[in-house]
Structure formats: structure tokens, C-alpha cells
Design a protein around this motif. Structure first.
Motif, PDB file in Angstrom:
ATOM      1  N   THR A 186       5.187   3.331   1.002  1.00  0.00           N
ATOM      2  CA  THR A 186       6.176   2.404   0.471  1.00  0.00           C
ATOM      3  C   THR A 186       5.697   0.971   0.700  1.00  0.00           C
ATOM      4  O   THR A 186       4.780   0.731   1.507  1.00  0.00           O
ATOM      5  CB  THR A 186       7.519   2.605   1.178  1.00  0.00           C
ATOM      6  OG1 THR A 186       7.353   2.285   2.571  1.00  0.00           O
ATOM      7  CG2 THR A 186       8.005   4.050   1.053  1.00  0.00           C
ATOM      8  N   PRO A 187       6.300   0.000   0.041  1.00  0.00           N
ATOM      9  CA  PRO A 187       5.881  -1.391   0.272  1.00  0.00           C
ATOM     10  C   PRO A 187       5.906  -1.785   1.743  1.00  0.00           C
ATOM     11  O   PRO A 187       4.983  -2.456   2.227  1.00  0.00           O
ATOM     12  CB  PRO A 187       6.883  -2.194  -0.558  1.00  0.00           C
ATOM     13  CG  PRO A 187       7.247  -1.279  -1.686  1.00  0.00           C
ATOM     14  CD  PRO A 187       7.270   0.100  -1.071  1.00  0.00           C
ATOM     15  N   TYR A 188       6.945  -1.378   2.471  1.00  0.00           N
ATOM     16  CA  TYR A 188       7.018  -1.752   3.884  1.00  0.00           C
ATOM     17  C   TYR A 188       5.942  -1.058   4.706  1.00  0.00           C
ATOM     18  O   TYR A 188       5.333  -1.678   5.596  1.00  0.00           O
ATOM     19  CB  TYR A 188       8.401  -1.442   4.454  1.00  0.00           C
ATOM     20  CG  TYR A 188       8.581  -1.962   5.864  1.00  0.00           C
ATOM     21  CD1 TYR A 188       8.568  -3.326   6.132  1.00  0.00           C
ATOM     22  CD2 TYR A 188       8.727  -1.090   6.934  1.00  0.00           C
ATOM     23  CE1 TYR A 188       8.717  -3.813   7.425  1.00  0.00           C
ATOM     24  CE2 TYR A 188       8.868  -1.563   8.236  1.00  0.00           C
ATOM     25  CZ  TYR A 188       8.858  -2.928   8.469  1.00  0.00           C
ATOM     26  OH  TYR A 188       8.988  -3.403   9.750  1.00  0.00           O
ATOM     27  N   ILE A 189       5.701   0.235   4.445  1.00  0.00           N
ATOM     28  CA  ILE A 189       4.650   0.962   5.155  1.00  0.00           C
ATOM     29  C   ILE A 189       3.296   0.308   4.896  1.00  0.00           C
ATOM     30  O   ILE A 189       2.477   0.129   5.822  1.00  0.00           O
ATOM     31  CB  ILE A 189       4.631   2.446   4.744  1.00  0.00           C
ATOM     32  CG1 ILE A 189       5.855   3.182   5.320  1.00  0.00           C
ATOM     33  CG2 ILE A 189       3.342   3.125   5.179  1.00  0.00           C
ATOM     34  CD1 ILE A 189       5.870   3.344   6.829  1.00  0.00           C
ATOM     35  N   LYS A 190       3.023  -0.086   3.661  1.00  0.00           N
ATOM     36  CA  LYS A 190       1.752  -0.752   3.338  1.00  0.00           C
ATOM     37  C   LYS A 190       1.609  -2.071   4.089  1.00  0.00           C
ATOM     38  O   LYS A 190       0.556  -2.374   4.660  1.00  0.00           O
ATOM     39  CB  LYS A 190       1.656  -1.003   1.834  1.00  0.00           C
ATOM     40  CG  LYS A 190       1.438   0.241   0.996  1.00  0.00           C
ATOM     41  CD  LYS A 190       1.365  -0.141  -0.491  1.00  0.00           C
ATOM     42  CE  LYS A 190       1.171   1.059  -1.371  1.00  0.00           C
ATOM     43  NZ  LYS A 190       1.144   0.704  -2.813  1.00  0.00           N
ATOM     44  N   GLU A 191       2.685  -2.848   4.111  1.00  0.00           N
ATOM     45  CA  GLU A 191       2.647  -4.134   4.809  1.00  0.00           C
ATOM     46  C   GLU A 191       2.435  -3.925   6.310  1.00  0.00           C
ATOM     47  O   GLU A 191       1.650  -4.641   6.954  1.00  0.00           O
ATOM     48  CB  GLU A 191       3.944  -4.908   4.558  1.00  0.00           C
ATOM     49  CG  GLU A 191       4.119  -5.412   3.134  1.00  0.00           C
ATOM     50  CD  GLU A 191       3.222  -6.603   2.823  1.00  0.00           C
ATOM     51  OE1 GLU A 191       2.705  -7.230   3.770  1.00  0.00           O
ATOM     52  OE2 GLU A 191       3.033  -6.903   1.628  1.00  0.00           O
ATOM     53  N   LEU A 192       3.151  -2.961   6.872  1.00  0.00           N
ATOM     54  CA  LEU A 192       3.049  -2.702   8.302  1.00  0.00           C
ATOM     55  C   LEU A 192       1.646  -2.209   8.661  1.00  0.00           C
ATOM     56  O   LEU A 192       1.042  -2.675   9.645  1.00  0.00           O
ATOM     57  CB  LEU A 192       4.091  -1.671   8.725  1.00  0.00           C
ATOM     58  CG  LEU A 192       4.087  -1.270  10.205  1.00  0.00           C
ATOM     59  CD1 LEU A 192       4.321  -2.476  11.103  1.00  0.00           C
ATOM     60  CD2 LEU A 192       5.131  -0.187  10.475  1.00  0.00           C
TER      61      LEU A 192
END
Length: 451
Positions: free
Chosen positions: A262-268
Motif C-alpha cells: 500500500t502507499p503507506y507500506i511503501k513509504e514506511l
């Protein structure tokens, strides 16, 4: 319905979500039924059908009102105050939801707090020293594995499942699926006894191995297994300077609806690993982030969580499986092969469900990571144990599952209480599946000896 789990990635309509979040489960179910009567897209239909199962389950997961939760804490913890419970609720350390506008606490909130808050554990009226003994037992194993390079143990277990009196329907066909050991770091697996006689068992290398019973249920009947195996683990101390230039790409894929980038997983993931290129160091950075930042917390049923790794990443809390799945997802997101293992943690002091992870780095092959055991060690200042559980595992396990979200063989007719993992077993009648609160499970360590 097992194949429909991927539709959990579909968002709920806003009006249904509002009612669910406010704890108006009856209202949410009514709106779902109204939607299902209409001509709606298949993806939304499947999502709403899954949501009905989630709502049926989640209602039973939060039995304690604020007053009941406060009494439980005050009965067991010296000088515990109302203000403390409010602080634990507001800091999300005591799991709660709204039910008809009232705050209700999870059935495991007390155990979670006592396990993770050393200050509360120190104030217990009646202290149990078994956790200290278990901790020392594992510490001794770490030193022994380092000294001898490996550890091997013979383990014999008895496990059982029993339908609770209120859910019994004597004379009706009952089907039970119970976990069995698989071939992995385990060998010499022997199924010694089943009661009653099982109908069949899946193969010894099946990703979620089970013994299958099908019989007319008797009053007070117990379904039990007794088996033995040898658990062998070598000690790993991988050197980042020896990592191969070429790395494999297997087990780096997404797996809906949970292992998703997900976008958040990628950013993290990008923030954690930064510019690092060495996969062993990247995996260690992910392990360090989880063990230092994600607080251990008992969880409600996994079937009620829409995206388990993102839940852990957003809320910075979760139990062994939630933390393990976050590790797997972040590793895969940055190109490191990672996969699931689970079953039981087995010591002379306790036997119970546990989950962990594996990751792959050439030339070392598959290595282990146990973020929850590692995180517990980190919080207690035990650096040796914290470092051990990155790359290593103790031999005191019963591994029944090598893949996350895998169908049984033979399959269960109704949606499983836990569609993703199997540590305690699943039960069903011909017309419905049993919920986890409708049956009890138990484990007995018959023998454990070092080889």
C-alpha cells in the motif's frame, strides 16, 4: 468463501462504515442486507458478505464495559485507578471499540497489559514466576546454541479440541481440523494416537497440515492428537560482507488482502531502509524498526482486521503474527524473499500458539526472524536475545504452517474462524462453522528431551 478474501481490499460504503465505527452493528447489518438486495458489482457483493462475517465475530470479542474492565484491573493490580484505565484506553494500550455508543474492552485486554507493561506486572497481587523461568530457559538455550552451533530436541505433545456445552448438538455430524507438525526444521514426525479415529491427514509437507475428523458428536466428546517429532536448529551468525551480489526474487510477491504494498507500506519501507542495498542489512533495519517501535499487544480475531500489516504499521502494536506479517510485507516490499511459519511455542513452562517469519539471503539461505520474542527482549534490555532472534530461532516450536492464508486439505466447508493461520483447530457442523468462543483447546507437553 476462502477465495473471496481478496475482496477485503474493497472499501465499505460510507454509511455502513459510519454505523460500524459507532458500534451500531444491527444498523450496519440492516444496510448491508439492503445493499445485497440490489444489483451491485460482484466485488462489492463479496465485500459485504465478508463484512457480515466480520461483524458477527467482532461483537463477541469485546465483552468488558469500562466498569467491568476497571474492576478486573483493581481486583488484580494494587492501587489501580480509573484514571489509569482511561490513560491506557486513550493511548491505545487497552484495546476497545464502541458498541451501541458504549466503550467496550477486548476479552484479552488484561492479559495484554500484564504481559507488556512491566510496571503493572510489578503491582500484581498474585505473581506467577513461570514467565521468569521460561525466559531463563530460552536464555540458556541461546548460549548453548552459540557454544555448540545447533540444538536438537525430541518433543512429544498431546493436543485436544472440545465443543463447549452450549454449542453441543449430540448426534449431529461434526467436522474438526486439528494442526499437525510439518517437515521443515522438524523431522522424525510420528502421529501416535488420535481420539476418535481420524478420517484422514494432509501430507507431511502440506503448507497448513491438519488431521481431519468427521463423526457424529457425542456429549462431552473430546478430539485429541498425540504426536512426536525432532526439532533441530543450527546457529546462524550471517556476515553482511559475505552477501552474494545476485539474490532470488521468489516470495517477494503481494498476496491479497494483507501482504500488499500500500502507499503507506511503501513509504514506511523506503524510510526504514533508506539507501541501503545489502539485503541482510535491510532485513535487520526492518527487524530493528519493528522490535523497537511496535508494541506487543494481544489481538482480536485476525478475520476482523482488514489489512493486518498496515494495522501494525499504523497503530504500532500487534501480537506475534501481526508483527511477523509486517516484517514479511516490508521485506517483500524492498525485494527480500520472506515467508510465514507458525504453530506452537513449546517449553516445560508453557505451550501456546505462536507465529514468526523467515527471510532469504544468499548465500545463507532461509533465516529466521521472531519480532515479538526479539521485541520483548529489547524492552527488557536483553541485547543478546534481541540479536539472536534476527537470523535464528529456538528449537522449542511445533511448526504446523509454512504459508499464510492457505486452504486446508480437505477444505473446510464454511469460512474459518481464522482464514489465514491454524494453531488451535477449526470445527463445523453440516450447516454452520463454530466460532472460537464455542470450543476449547488444550495442550500438554508429554516429553521434551535434548538430543
Amino acid at each position: 468463501m476462502f477465495e473471496d478474501l481478496k475482496y477485503l481490499k474493497v472499501n465499505l460504503p460510507e454509511d455502513i462504515l459510519k454505523l460500524k465505527c459507532s458500534g451500531d452493528f444491527k444498523g450496519a447489518m440492516r444496510l448491508i442486507d439492503l445493499r445485497l438486495e440490489k444489483n451491485i458489482p460482484l466485488a462489492m457483493r463479496k465485500r459485504l458478505e465478508l463484512e457480515k462475517e466480520i461483524i458477527r465475530t467482532i461483537k463477541g470479542e469485546y465483552p468488558y464495559s469500562f466498569e467491568q474492565a476497571l474492576k478486573k484491573m483493581q481486583d488484580n493490580v494494587t492501587d489501580f485507578t480509573k484514571e489509569e484505565l482511561t490513560e491506557l484506553q486513550e493511548s491505545s494500550q487497552a484495546d476497545w471499540i464502541l458498541v451501541d455508543g458504549k466503550v467496550m474492552f477486548n476479552d484479552s485486554f488484561y492479559g495484554s497489559l500484564i504481559t507488556t507493561r512491566l510496571d503493572l506486572e510489578a503491582r500484581l497481587r498474585n505473581k506467577d514466576g513461570s514467565n521468569d523461568d521460561r525466559g531463563q530457559f530460552l536464555n540458556d538455550n541461546i548460549r548453548d546454541m552459540k557454544e555448540h552451533g545447533k540444538a536438537a530436541y525430541f518433543i512429544r505433545l498431546r493436543t485436544y479440541v472440545r465443543v463447549k456445552k452450549e454449542a453441543e448438538r449430540p448426534g449431529k455430524t461434526m467436522r474438526v481440523h486439528m494442526p499437525l507438525p510439518i517437515e521443515c526444521q522438524q523431522s522424525d514426525i510420528h502421529l501416535l494416537r488420535t481420539t476418535p479415529e481420524m478420517k484422514c491427514a494432509s501430507s507431511v509437507d502440506y503448507p497448513q497440515r491438519t488431521a481431519f475428523f468427521e463423526t457424529y458428536l457425542r456429549e462431552g466428546q473430546e478430539f485429541s492428537l498425540e504426536y512426536s517429532y525432532v526439532s533441530t536448529l543450527k546457529y546462524n551468525n550471517p556476515d553482511p560482507s559475505k552477501v552474494s551480489e545476485n539474490q532470488p526474487s521468489f516470495f517477494t510477491h503481494e498476496q491479497e488482502p494483507h501482504i500488499m504494498f500500500t502507499p503507506y507500506i511503501k513509504e514506511l519501507a523506503a524510510e526504514i531502509v533508506g539507501d541501503e542495498k545489502n539485503p541482510l542489512i535491510k532485513a535487520r533495519k526492518i527487524y530493528d524498526y519493528i522490535t523497537q517501535n511496535v508494541r506487543y499487544s494481544y489481538m482480536r480475531a485476525y478475520s476482523t482486521i482488514i489489512n493486518i500489516p498496515e494495522y501494525a504499521a499504523l497503530n504500532l502494536k500487534g501480537d506475534c503474527g501481526v508483527q511477523g506479517l509486517l516484517f514479511i510485507t516490508l521485506c517483500r516490499c524492498v525485494g527480500i524473499p520472506a515467508r510465514w511459519q507458525s504453530g506452537l511455542a513449546v517449553t516445560p513452562y508453557s505451550v501456546g500458539p505462536h507465529d514468526w517469519a523467515q527471510f532469504y539471503v544468499e548465500p545463507f539461505g532461509w533465516l529466521f526472524a521472531d519480532p515479538s520474542f526479539g521485541g520483548g527482549a529489547y524492552r527488557k534490555g536483553n541485547t543478546e536475545k534481541w540479536n539472536f532472534y534476527f537470523g535464528n530461532l529456538d528449537p522449542f516450536r511445533m511448526v504446523a504452517n509454512s504459508e499464510f492464508q492457505h486452504e486446508f486439505d480437505p477444505p473446510k466447508s464454511y469460512l474459518r474462524h481464522d482464514p489465514y493461520d491454524n494453531q488451535v483447530g477449526e470445527c463445523e457442523y453440516e450447516d454452520r462453522g463454530l466460532r472460537r468462543e464455542e470450543y476449547t483447546v488444550g495442550y500438554k507437553l508429554v516429553d521434551l528431551k535434548k538430543l
